[in-house]
Scaffold this motif. Structure first.
Motif, short mmCIF file in Angstrom:
data_model
loop_
_atom_site.label_atom_id
_atom_site.label_comp_id
_atom_site.label_asym_id
_atom_site.label_seq_id
_atom_site.Cartn_x
_atom_site.Cartn_y
_atom_site.Cartn_z
N TYR A 1 7.88 -1.68 -17.09
CA TYR A 1 7.00 -2.77 -17.49
C TYR A 1 6.80 -3.73 -16.32
CZ TYR A 1 7.81 -1.09 -22.23
OH TYR A 1 7.88 -0.31 -23.36
N TRP A 2 5.62 -4.32 -16.28
CA TRP A 2 5.25 -5.33 -15.28
C TRP A 2 5.26 -4.78 -13.86
CZ3 TRP A 2 3.05 -9.09 -17.75
CH2 TRP A 2 3.48 -9.42 -19.02
N SER A 3 5.02 -3.49 -13.71
CA SER A 3 5.00 -2.86 -12.40
C SER A 3 3.66 -2.14 -12.19
CB SER A 3 6.17 -1.88 -12.28
OG SER A 3 6.25 -1.38 -10.97
N PRO A 4 2.61 -2.90 -11.82
CA PRO A 4 1.27 -2.31 -11.71
C PRO A 4 1.21 -1.22 -10.65
CG PRO A 4 1.22 -4.71 -11.43
CD PRO A 4 2.65 -4.30 -11.45
N LYS A 5 0.31 -0.27 -10.90
CA LYS A 5 0.04 0.80 -9.94
C LYS A 5 -1.46 0.82 -9.63
CE LYS A 5 4.23 2.35 -9.84
NZ LYS A 5 5.08 1.90 -8.75
N ALA B 1 -7.61 -7.20 -3.18
CA ALA B 1 -6.44 -6.58 -2.56
C ALA B 1 -5.44 -7.62 -2.06
CB ALA B 1 -6.88 -5.66 -1.42
N SER B 2 -5.90 -8.83 -1.77
CA SER B 2 -5.03 -9.88 -1.25
C SER B 2 -4.19 -10.55 -2.33
CB SER B 2 -5.88 -10.94 -0.55
OG SER B 2 -6.80 -11.52 -1.47
N THR B 3 -4.40 -10.23 -3.60
CA THR B 3 -3.70 -10.90 -4.69
C THR B 3 -2.22 -10.53 -4.72
OG1 THR B 3 -5.73 -10.85 -6.01
CG2 THR B 3 -3.67 -11.29 -7.19
N LYS B 4 -1.37 -11.55 -4.67
CA LYS B 4 0.08 -11.33 -4.79
C LYS B 4 0.41 -11.20 -6.27
CE LYS B 4 1.20 -14.14 -0.76
NZ LYS B 4 1.83 -15.41 -0.33
N HIS B 5 1.25 -10.26 -6.60
CA HIS B 5 1.59 -9.92 -7.99
C HIS B 5 1.91 -11.15 -8.83
CE1 HIS B 5 4.54 -7.86 -10.94
NE2 HIS B 5 3.33 -7.77 -11.42
N SER C 1 5.57 -5.79 -4.58
CA SER C 1 4.74 -5.90 -3.37
C SER C 1 3.54 -4.96 -3.51
CB SER C 1 5.55 -5.51 -2.14
OG SER C 1 5.85 -4.12 -2.18
N LEU C 2 2.56 -5.14 -2.66
CA LEU C 2 1.40 -4.24 -2.67
C LEU C 2 1.84 -2.82 -2.35
CD1 LEU C 2 -1.57 -3.77 -3.06
CD2 LEU C 2 -1.95 -4.47 -0.68
N ASP C 3 2.79 -2.65 -1.42
CA ASP C 3 3.29 -1.31 -1.11
C ASP C 3 3.88 -0.63 -2.35
OD1 ASP C 3 2.50 -1.39 1.53
OD2 ASP C 3 4.47 -2.04 2.28
N GLU C 4 4.63 -1.40 -3.15
CA GLU C 4 5.20 -0.83 -4.37
C GLU C 4 4.10 -0.47 -5.37
OE1 GLU C 4 9.45 -2.84 -5.19
OE2 GLU C 4 7.83 -4.30 -4.86
N GLN C 5 3.05 -1.25 -5.40
CA GLN C 5 1.94 -0.99 -6.31
C GLN C 5 1.11 0.21 -5.88
OE1 GLN C 5 -0.19 -4.63 -7.63
NE2 GLN C 5 1.42 -5.72 -6.51
N LEU C 6 1.12 0.50 -4.59
CA LEU C 6 0.37 1.64 -4.06
C LEU C 6 1.16 2.94 -4.19
CD1 LEU C 6 -1.10 -0.01 -0.86
CD2 LEU C 6 -2.43 0.89 -2.78
N ALA C 7 2.47 2.86 -4.38
CA ALA C 7 3.33 4.05 -4.44
C ALA C 7 3.03 4.90 -5.67
CB ALA C 7 4.80 3.64 -4.44
#
Length: 121
Positions: free
Chosen positions: A17-21, A100-104, A115-121
């Motif tokens: 939960y709360w971990s966007p992709k 893309a610049s939006t911080k979670h 982080s954005l890296d985690e969201q891109l994984a």
């Protein structure tokens, strides 16, 4: 080669939960899917608007002056700079559209912050 995606099937990637992709991009906007349950944290995005679209379930977005209730098929755009706290009593699936610049979690850092890296994984 171009390929379509099935929005509902993208939720199979979500295990927390709360971990966007991130599932796509339109110009400088990212399309993200997330499963929500419970609440995140009061936060704001100083320079970005954030669109919440409910794919499945129900959620509410607390604002300082009011509460926005969202059901399947509803969407709401939180304007830049507005403090908000997303809450889902039961599991809720959402599509987020944001730059893309939006911080979670804006400038707030919690164990749920991704982080954005985690969201891109």
């Amino acid at each position: 080669m171009f390929q379509s995606q099935n929005l509902l099937q993208t939720f199979d990637r979500i295990t927390d939960y709360w971990s966007p992709k991130v599932i796509g991009r339109v110009n400088d906007q990212l399309l993200k899917v997330a499963k929500l349950k419970g609440q995140l944290i009061w936060h704001a995005h100083d320079d970005e608007d954030e669109l919440f679209y409910v794919v499945k379930g129900h959620m509410r977005i607390e604002l300082k002056q009011q509460v926005i209730d969202l059901h399947e098929g509803d969407f709401f755009t939180v304007p830049r700079g507005v403090q908000h706290n997303p809450i889902a009593e039961e599991e809720c699936w959402i599509l987020l559209i944001e730059p893309a610049s939006t911080k979670h979690t804006g400038n707030e850092i919690t164990p749920q912050t991704r982080s954005l890296d985690e969201q891109l994984a």
